[in-house]
Every structure is written in structure tokens, then in C-alpha cells.
Write an enzyme that holds these catalytic residues in place. Structure first.
Site, PDB file in Angstrom:
ATOM      1  N   ASP A 473      31.823  39.070  40.015  1.00 55.52           N
ATOM      2  CA  ASP A 473      31.633  38.224  38.688  1.00 55.52           C
ATOM      3  C   ASP A 473      31.085  36.921  39.419  1.00 55.52           C
ATOM      4  OD1 ASP A 473      31.419  36.802  36.316  1.00 55.52           O
ATOM      5  OD2 ASP A 473      33.418  37.895  35.848  1.00 55.52           O
ATOM      6  N   ASP A 543      29.312  39.098  27.643  1.00 53.34           N
ATOM      7  CA  ASP A 543      30.729  39.061  27.179  1.00 53.34           C
ATOM      8  C   ASP A 543      30.757  39.236  25.634  1.00 53.34           C
ATOM      9  OD1 ASP A 543      31.944  38.404  29.686  1.00 53.34           O
ATOM     10  OD2 ASP A 543      32.122  36.484  29.567  1.00 53.34           O
TER      11      ASP A 543
HETATM   12  C1  GLA Z   1      33.797  36.800  32.861  1.00 57.09           C
HETATM   13  C2  GLA Z   1      33.378  38.186  32.845  1.00 57.09           C
HETATM   14  C3  GLA Z   1      34.286  38.732  31.880  1.00 57.09           C
HETATM   15  C4  GLA Z   1      35.787  38.715  32.679  1.00 57.09           C
HETATM   16  C5  GLA Z   1      36.062  37.340  32.835  1.00 57.09           C
HETATM   17  C6  GLA Z   1      37.333  37.368  33.643  1.00 57.09           C
HETATM   18  O1  GLA Z   1      33.743  36.184  31.710  1.00 57.09           O
HETATM   19  O2  GLA Z   1      32.148  38.347  32.016  1.00 57.09           O
HETATM   20  O3  GLA Z   1      33.834  40.191  31.697  1.00 57.09           O
HETATM   21  O4  GLA Z   1      35.479  39.470  33.888  1.00 57.09           O
HETATM   22  O5  GLA Z   1      34.954  36.463  33.578  1.00 57.09           O
HETATM   23  O6  GLA Z   1      37.667  35.881  34.201  1.00 57.09           O
END
Ligand code: GLA
Length: 718
Positions: A473, A543
Site C-alpha cells: 500500500d 477503495d
Molecule cells: C488503504 C487501502 C485499503 C486498506 C487500508 C488499510 O486505504 O486502499 O484497502 O488496505 O489502506 O489502512
């Protein structure tokens, strides 16, 4: 050989299966683009010499010639071409006037590697033309590489600059791809968005002056994507001259289009000049990232298919096994509430449902119970995992499921042991307050101590853990861009060097954990580019997992990028079976996964999962490797329709998704499947109904319902 040199004319011809690109060397000095389009052109360099009043010119043996009107392969700043330019070098005199002239060429099979950067891999029908040019004032030797990926109708371009002079100089702007198209009557298509709303499609006419998409955010970003398409006004999905451009890079970029006094359209793809400059000492060399282009006269759909095939065959890592694991990701189901017991329960339940892998998201390390602390502290949280990570993962895998783990290596929270120990390891500007984003700062990957530390800590924490998958990430962009590690005269290299550090760490992960699949992510799809695709099989698309909004994001994402790379999860359907089905129908546009609390989801919803997975596994080869055709644009209609088809047209997966309710009720769409074989009969394996190929080609009708609705057909030849 797909590159041919015509000695008589001094022309280079680059051939792909359906296209041709022609370069001529004017007066033996200036490489000009003479043509890019359908095969078998016969351009004449004499028609490329025009002159308009007020254009600066040179006198070549009595012939007036201006750089301001020709189509240079690398337009240079300040020396006569007064349009937007691709190369600007500040030489030791302090001015930035740049001019490069042709010296020699080299044609060879395969391609030149670009050390430290992602690039497209060659196959047995890949050849390269290298043009060598020089600037006698600065001492810069410029190598232009054109690599032809014959099978996919793609040509890539990158630039190597060597300082052969006595003094250092600064590269201030570098755009490896420059192209002047004849005419001004074009539209351009670009992708824009924001977090949870990535890759919306904008199509507008190109106007006089400059238009650009860019990132100044350190990463390629959700705000704009480096991909752009230039096409005739009348170009549709299946007709019309269409050019596609993209950049194999994940940091700051500029995709620039300009029209001026001439009947021409200039396109430049590259690093831009904001937040970038590179000092090159005598004897040193610099390599740009690679830009790619494709042409088709068969419309926007074919441009997408060219790029999809190119990405699958030359960019994405080779698949490790012959299926994609269907994952259950813990983020939407349990957020930071991660601990051994629940994870094991998740694994047992997931296995029962036919899910292949549990991906443990954020919350397993340091003292990470919310997003305020612990990024950088990549050691397991012993309170949550008393037996340690290795023993925990072994227990999880003993349930028969694979295991994936979340990391965010580029980031650090001010509240972390790492930051307390090394406050100077972050990207920052002396004397300025830190700008936080999601409570975090960005580590300075231009500093090799930082990446060395991360390699060490990840070896200690993950080295003996039998994981199968990493979700990588990256949850903020760069601001206050400065490096405590670099000297003053190299501060503008920070963002580029940071990206090189990211690629170095990604390559290290791939080498150190060769069996693990990598899914990259950046707060969803904020780094959805060909650079990331070189290191990670998949990207977490967004997301946003609400299926109606997701439909638009997936539609835009697939303009340049293939479904094989698009992670799509079914999130909580609120106990509604109809919605569960709708969510599944949207998620099978790409790589299927699930993301909810499997322990609390109602039984009747859970029961649907094994059936969905079994069905998806039948379609999966089509989605990962099939040709993709768009039929209905959701921006225009509120409905989205597309199909995937295999090479011999014997399998077709047709999707019709309605993203709004009632507004369009009773509207009818005719979905024309032109790849259906007109002499064959097809059977829809979902309903058992048969359809003739000619009917499918003519169009099958779908009627809009009064609520969100999805209709999937899986047609196979009888
Ligand atoms: C980001 C990612 C999510 C998740 C969060 C965790 O927003 O896109 O899928 O992994 O971080 O903190």
C-alpha cells in the site's frame, strides 16, 4: 526485422503488424518524424520543410529551414523550436538553450534494458532502433531508443543521456516521447478522479494552445493518469484513427498536447519540468523511463485491446500458477481489529466457502490499532500474535488456505519507533512544518540507508514466514519535497530518486520472495500505472466497492489497462441476496475477491459464495486473457456493457450492468457481439438458451429494469 533502414533516402521504417512509423534525417542532422499510422506509407521529407514568417531559421546551403515548423523526434528547448519541447538541458554557461544533432544509428534485435526502472520485456518479435545524437555545446550525447513490439502494435521510446563534456549540466525537462500528428481535428481522452473515484473518462476536442494532464504528487495518482488517447472527432469504439500513449512510470509525469500556428498536433509524454531536474557530472549517464504508443484505424476499442495485450505480454509479471487465487481481504470486515483467533476463524470460514486465500490487511504490526501510529515499525505485534508470525501463518495455512499480508513500506508515522530513531529519514524541507496526510510522512527513498533498513527489517520479520501474497500500500502523496540526504544542487532529484528507491525495494521483494504474488495499492487506485504493473500482478482498483460507482471506475480503468490486473472485491451486500449477485456481477469484470466480515455475514449470503467462485473460475481464463469489447458507456447511459471473447470466438462473457434505478426504465439496448461466429450456434450456460451467431452479431436486446440490475451471459459455441 521490424526496423529497416533505407540508405538511399536516409529513412528508418519501424513496422508493427498493422502500423508503420517513419523517421527521416533532414540534411543528415535532424531526425524528423515523417509518418505514424497504417502500414505502407510513402512519406517525402521535402514536404516537411515549411517556413512561416517570424520562425527562427537556419540557412542550409541556400535553403531556409526552421526547427519551429518540423516534426522533430526530440524537439529541443530554446534553439529555434518555440513550441513545447521534449529536452531542456542547462549547460555550464548557465543558459538552457539545447540543440541536438544526429550522429549515427544502431539497429538490433530485442531491446536495451533500463536498469533500475520498469520497462517492457522483449519477445522474439521485438527489435530496437537506437539513434545517437549530440549537443556540441553541453557535451550531451543523446540516445533515442525505439523498441518495436510487433505483435501488439506498440512502439516504446526512452532516452539515455551521457555527459561526454568536461562540465556538469542539468537535465531540466525530459519527455522521451514526442510526436507531431498532421492536422488539428482531434479529440483527446484522459482519465481524472480522486480517492474512491478514480479514472473517470474525459473526452474533449483538442484546442489551440496547450492542454495537459500531470502529476506533481510524487506518484502517478488518482487525480490524473499518464495515459492519453488522441483520436479523430468521429472515432468510436470500433471505427476511426486512434492513437494511445502511456508512460511506464509511477511518479510525477506530464502528458502534454499542444496546437499552434500549424496544422499539427504535438504530443509529449514524460517527466515534465516541475519538481524535476537532474545534475549530470562529466562521464555520468541518465536514463529516462519508457513511454509507449500505439495506433489503430479501428477505433478506441482496438487501442484498448492493443494496450491490454501489450501489458499482459510485456509488462505484467509472468503468472506463477495457472489460476488466480480468490482472496478474502480483512480490511472492510475487521479494519485494524486483527488478532490470531479471529484471523483463524476467518480462514476456516473462508476455506469452507471455497475462497483460496486470506489476506490480512492493516493492523498486524507495531502498536497499530488505528491510522495514527506504527507505520515503519515492521515487527509483529506480540499482543495480537503471541506465537509470532511464522507459527500463526503456519496455523492459518494448515486450514488449507493461502495467506497474504499487507505492508506499506514507503511510509512512516511520526508516532513510531522508526521516526523517533531516524527523524531525518523523511521527505521534508528544513525549517518547514510537516504536512501530514492520513497522519503519516513519506520516507526518503533517495537515501540508500532507508531502503537498506527496510530490506533488513522485512527479512527479519517476514524472512521465514510462508506467505503467498503481499498487498503493498501507499496512502499519501509527496509534499514539501526535499531530501536530508541529497546535496543542495540535487534537491530537485528527490522525487525521481525516491521512485527509483521504490522500484529497488519492489525488485528486492520480488527476488527475495519469488513465489509471492504482489498486489499493489495506493488508497485504492492512486498508483494505477504501467510502472507498478511491472512489479505487481494486480492493483487494488479503488477503495470504492459500491458496485454502481465501481462500474464507472472499472470502465475507465480498462481504457488502457487489462482486466487481468484489476482487483475487484465483493463487499458487504447488507444481507441482500439480490445485491450479493449484483456485486458479484460487477466484480467479475476483473479479478474476483471478497471483502467483508465472513463471521457475521448471514448464512444465506455465505451460501452464495462457493457457487459464485465456481462460476468465476470458469470465466477466469477469459477475463485474464480474452479480448475486451466495450458496448455501452455508463457515463452516457447509466448502463455499462462489455464482453470478453477468446481467440477462436468459442467463448464469450457478456456483461450488462445497470447503475441507476428507474430513470431509464424500459430503455432498450442492442448489444452487438461482432466477434460471434456467424455460422455457429451459441448456448448461454447460465440459462441454457441458444442463440445463433448471426443474431448475436446483429445484437441481442436488453431492457432496463426499475432497480440496479446485472445480466451476465456466458456463451459457448455448441
Ligand atoms: C488503504 C487501502 C485499503 C486498506 C487500508 C488499510 O486505504 O486502499 O484497502 O488496505 O489502506 O489502512
Amino acid at each position: 526485422m521490424s526496423v529497416v533502414f533505407d540508405e538511399k533516402k536516409n529513412y528508418f521504417h519501424l513496422f508493427t503488424e498493422n502500423t508503420e512509423y517513419v523517421i527521416g534525417i533532414l540534411y543528415g542532422k535532424y531526425p524528423l518524424n515523417l509518418y505514424y499510422g497504417k502500414k505502407n506509407a510513402d512519406p517525402d521529407i521535402r514536404y516537411h520543410r515549411r517556413y512561416y514568417a517570424f520562425c527562427p531559421f537556419y540557412d542550409e546551403n541556400g535553403e531556409i529551414f526552421s526547427l519551429d515548423t518540423v516534426s522533430s523526434e526530440i524537439p529541443c528547448f530554446g534553439s529555434g523550436d518555440l513550441r513545447c519541447t521534449a529536452l531542456r538541458i542547462k549547460n555550464n554557461d548557465g543558459n538552457s538553450v539545447t540543440l541536438v544533432k544526429y550522429k549515427s544509428y544502431r539497429i538490433f534485435g530485442g531491446r536495451e534494458k533500463i536498469p533500475g526502472l520498469p520497462y517492457a520485456e522483449a519477445d522474439d518479435r521485438t527489435d530496437t532502433l537506437e539513434l545517437i545524437l549530440e549537443d556540441t555545446v553541453s557535451g550531451a550525447e543523446i540516445h533515442l531508443y525505439y523498441t518495436v513490439f510487433e505483435r501488439t502494435d506498440v512502439i516504446s521510446r526512452y532516452v539515455r543521456i551521457v555527459n561526454n563534456g568536461e562540465y556538469p549540466f542539468d537535465i531540466e525537462k525530459l519527455m522521451p516521447l514526442a510526436l507531431d500528428l498532421d492536422g488539428r481535428d482531434f479529440d483527446w481522452i484522459s482519465l481524472y478522479g480522486s480517492h474512491s473515484n478514480e479514472r473517470n473518462v474525459q473526452r474533449v476536442p483538442i484546442h489551440l494552445g496547450s492542454q495537459r494532464v500531470f502529476s506533481r504528487r510524487g506518484y502517478s495518482s488518482a487525480q490524473f493518469n499518464p495515459f492519453v488517447c488522441v483520436c479523430e472527432h468521429k472515432a468510436s469504439e470500433d471505427k476511426g484513427d486512434t492513437y494511445g500513449f502511456n508512460f511506464v512510470y509511477s511518479g510525477n509525469f506530464l502528458s502534454e498536447i499542444e496546437q499552434g500556428q500549424e496544422e499539427k498536433t504535438r504530443i509529449l509524454i514524460g517527466l515534465g519540468d516541475e519538481n524535476f531536474a537532474w545534475r549530470l557530472e562529466a562521464g555520468e549517464e541518465f536514463r529516462s523511463p519508457e513511454a509507449v504508443m500505439t495506433f489503430t484505424d479501428k477505433g478506441i476499442g482496438q487501442m484498448s485491446r492493443n494496450f491490454h495485450k501489450f501489458t499482459r505480454n510485456h509488462i505484467l509479471p509472468k503468472p506463477k500458477k495457472n489460476y488466480r487465487s480468490v482472496v478474502l481481504n480483512t480490511w472492510e470486515g475487521s479494519s485494524f481489529d486483527i488478532e490470531e483467533k479471529t484471523m483463524l476463524e476467518f480462514a476456516i470460514e473462508a476455506k469452507k466457502c471455497g475462497i483460496d486465500m486470506l489476506v490480512m490487511d492493516d493492523g498486524w504490526f507495531g502498536r497499530r490499532n488505528n491510522d495514527k501510529s506504527s507505520l515503519g515499525d515492521w515487527f509483529v505485534n506480540k499482543e495480537k500474535f503471541p506465537q509470532g508470525l511464522k507459527s500463526f501463518v503456519k496455523t492459518i495455512k494448515s486450514t488449507g488456505i493461502e495467506f497474504g499480508i499487507w505492508i506499506e513500506p514507503e511510509m512512516v508515522n511520526p508516532d513510531s519507533d522508526l521516526f523517533r530513531a531516524h527523524p531525518d529519514w523523511v521527505i521534508e524541507v528544513p525549517g518547514r512544518e510537516h504536512n501530514l496526510s492520513r497522519n503519516q510522512l513519506v520516507l526518503d527513498f533517495s537515501n540508500p540507508d532507508v531502503t537498506a533498513y527496510l530490506k533488513d527489517i522485512f527479512t527479519k520479520t517476514l524472512g521465514d514466514v510462508p506467505f503467498d501474497y503481499i498487498k503493498w500500500d501507499c496512502n499519501r502523496h509527496l509534499a514539501d519535497v526535499g531530501s536530508n540526504y541529497l546535496p543542495k544542487n540535487r534537491q530537485k532529484e528527490t522525487a525521481y530518486r525516491h521512485m527509483l528507491g521504490v522500484y529497488d525495494l519492489l525488485s528486492w521483494f520480488r527476488k527475495t520472495f519469488p513465489d509471492a504474488v504482489i498486489e499493489t495499492c495506493s488508497g485504492g487506485g492512486s498508483r494505477y500505472d504501467l510502472g507498478m504493473m511491472k512489479y505487481g500482478e494486480m492493483i487494488w482498483t479503488s477503495d470504492m466497492t459500491e458496485p454502481n460507482c465501481r462500474t464507472y471506475i472499472q470502465y475507465g480503468s480498462m481504457l488502457p489497462y487489462p482486466g487481468a490486473t484489476m482487483s475487484c472485491h465483493v463487499s458487504d451486500p447488507n444481507g441482500d441476496k439480490y445485491e450479493m449477485d449484483y456485486r458479484f456481477s460487477v466484480a467479475i469484470g476483473g479479478m474476483l475477491g471478497y471483502e467483508f466480515n465472513i463471521l457475521t455475514v448471514p448464512e444465506e449470503i455465505k451460501e452464495m459464495i462457493p457457487k459464485q467462485i465456481a462460476e468465476y473460475k470458469i470465466y477466469e481464463p477469459l477475463i485474464t486473457n480474452g479480448d475486451f469489447y466495450r458496448l455501452v458507456n455508463p457515463d452516457k447511459t447509466g448502463c455499462s456493457s462489455y464482453y470478453y471473447v477468446n481467440d477462436d470466438n468459442s467463448q464469450i462473457l457478456l456483461s450488462f450492468i445497470q447503475t441507476t434505478s428507474c430513470k431509464l426504465k424500459n430503455r432498450k439496448f442492442k448489444l452487438k457481439i461482432i466477434r460471434a461466429d456467424k455460422n455457429a450456434e451459441y448456448i448461454d450456460r447460465r440459462t441454457g438458451k441458444t442463440y445463433s451467431g448471426s443474431l448475436l452479431r446483429e445484437g441481442i436486446e436488453k431492457t432496463v429494469k426499475d432497480k440496479y440490475f446485472a445480466d451476465i451471459m456466458y456463451l459457448t459455441k455448441k
